[in-house]
Design an enzyme around this catalytic site. Sequence first.
Site, PDB file in Angstrom:
ATOM      1  N   LYS A 154      27.311  13.438  23.678  1.00  0.00           N
ATOM      2  CA  LYS A 154      27.463  12.183  23.355  1.00  0.00           C
ATOM      3  C   LYS A 154      26.917  11.304  24.173  1.00  0.00           C
ATOM      4  O   LYS A 154      27.476  10.438  24.871  1.00  0.00           O
ATOM      5  CB  LYS A 154      28.692  11.978  22.940  1.00  0.00           C
ATOM      6  CG  LYS A 154      29.101  11.405  21.666  1.00  0.00           C
ATOM      7  CD  LYS A 154      30.546  11.374  21.030  1.00  0.00           C
ATOM      8  CE  LYS A 154      31.057  10.027  20.522  1.00  0.00           C
ATOM      9  NZ  LYS A 154      30.102   9.515  19.324  1.00  0.00           N
TER      10      LYS A 154
HETATM   11  N1  PMP Z   1      28.142  12.983  14.512  1.00  0.00           N
HETATM   12  C1  PMP Z   1      27.626  11.670  15.396  1.00  0.00           C
HETATM   13  C2  PMP Z   1      26.283  11.489  15.405  1.00  0.00           C
HETATM   14  C3  PMP Z   1      28.700  11.109  15.771  1.00  0.00           C
HETATM   15  O1  PMP Z   1      28.309  10.147  16.452  1.00  0.00           O
HETATM   16  C4  PMP Z   1      29.843  11.383  15.288  1.00  0.00           C
HETATM   17  C5  PMP Z   1      31.109  10.428  16.075  1.00  0.00           C
HETATM   18  N2  PMP Z   1      31.690  10.996  17.169  1.00  0.00           N
HETATM   19  C6  PMP Z   1      30.223  12.636  14.585  1.00  0.00           C
HETATM   20  C7  PMP Z   1      29.092  13.258  14.265  1.00  0.00           C
HETATM   21  C8  PMP Z   1      31.730  12.846  14.409  1.00  0.00           C
HETATM   22  O2  PMP Z   1      32.153  13.487  15.435  1.00  0.00           O
HETATM   23  P1  PMP Z   1      33.833  13.066  15.683  1.00  0.00           P
HETATM   24  O3  PMP Z   1      34.504  13.983  14.619  1.00  0.00           O
HETATM   25  O4  PMP Z   1      34.080  13.857  16.916  1.00  0.00           O
HETATM   26  O5  PMP Z   1      34.273  11.730  15.947  1.00  0.00           O
END
Ligand code: PMP
Length: 295
Positions: A154
Site C-alpha cells: 500500500k
Molecule cells: N484496493 C485498493 C486499491 C485499496 O486502496 C483498498 C483500501 N485499502 C482496497 C482495495 C481494500 O482493502 P481493505 O479491505 O484492506 O481496506
Amino acid sequence: MYFDSNTLVFLDGEFIPAEQATCGAYAQSLHYGYAVFEGIRAYNTPHGTRIFKAREHYERLHYSCRAISLPLDYSVEELTNISYELLAKNNLTDAYIRPLAFAATPHMTLTAPTTGNLLMAVWKWDRYLGSQSLRLTVSPYERPNPKAVPIEAKVSGHYANSIIASSEAKSRGFDEALLLDLNGCVAEGPGANFFFEKNGELFTAPAGSILRGITRNTIIDLARETGITVNERFFRPAELQGATGAFMTGTAAEVIGVASVDDVVFTKPFEQTLGAQLAARYTALVQGQAEAVEA
Ligand code: PMP
C-alpha cells in the site's frame, strides 16, 4: 473535517497537536510519494472499542515497508497499542485510523531512505463511498503494472493512479471508477475491491493486479461459511452482462452495492443480492467483534 485544535496525532514517538505536526519541505516522501500507509477502522462494540483486524493491517504495513525498503521501528503490537491510545486521547470509538510510514529526511536521491518516520492520525469518517448503490464506469486508466511496482504493497505513490481514475470517472458523471489490469481484465476500484454475482455465485479478481483487501478476504470467508461459492479468477467486463448484482469492499467503504457498470445494469436491486446479505453479516461482525481483540 479531519482535525481541529484539540486533535492529537502520534508523530515519531510523541502524541502532539495535529496542528503542530509538520513535514519538512525536502522530505523524500513528499516529493516522490515514497511512503506506505494503512486504512483501519475501530468500532464501538459491546466489548468496548475494538480495532477490526488490527494484526492483519499492521502486518500488511510491515509487508509494505519491506517491499520498498522503508524502515519501520514499531512492532505490530506497539502499533496496535499506539492506535488504541490515540483513539482514547481523541475520545473516539467509531473511527478511521491512518498510520503513515514515511521518510522525512531531506533526500532527493532516488534511493531508499535509511531512516523511517511514523505518523498516525484518527478521525471520524462515514462510509467512504456512501450507502447508495454506485454507478461505476470502466476507467481508461489501468491499475499499475505489477511488474513496475509491488502492487500488493500500500504505497502512497500508487494512489496517484487512484486519484486520477476516480476524478476522471466523476468528471463523466459516474460515482466511481472500475480499473482493468494490463490484460484487460477487471482488477478493482481506486480504493476498494470489486465482486459480482451471477447464477448464485460470486466472482472477484485474483491476486495479480489488486490489493488483496482485508475486507475482501473477510467477505470471502463469510460467503464460504454460508455455503456461497466464491470464484477468484480473471474476468473481462463483458462477463458482467447478465450478472444479478455487484458490490465493492474496503475498510473505509465497508460493503457497498453497485447498481451498474457503464451500460450494464445489474438485474436485482442490491437489497436482494448476496452482497446485501454479506454486508449485513460484515456489519454484525465488525460491530460485535469479540474475537478481534488485540493487545
Ligand atoms: N484496493 C485498493 C486499491 C485499496 O486502496 C483498498 C483500501 N485499502 C482496497 C482495495 C481494500 O482493502 P481493505 O479491505 O484492506 O481496506
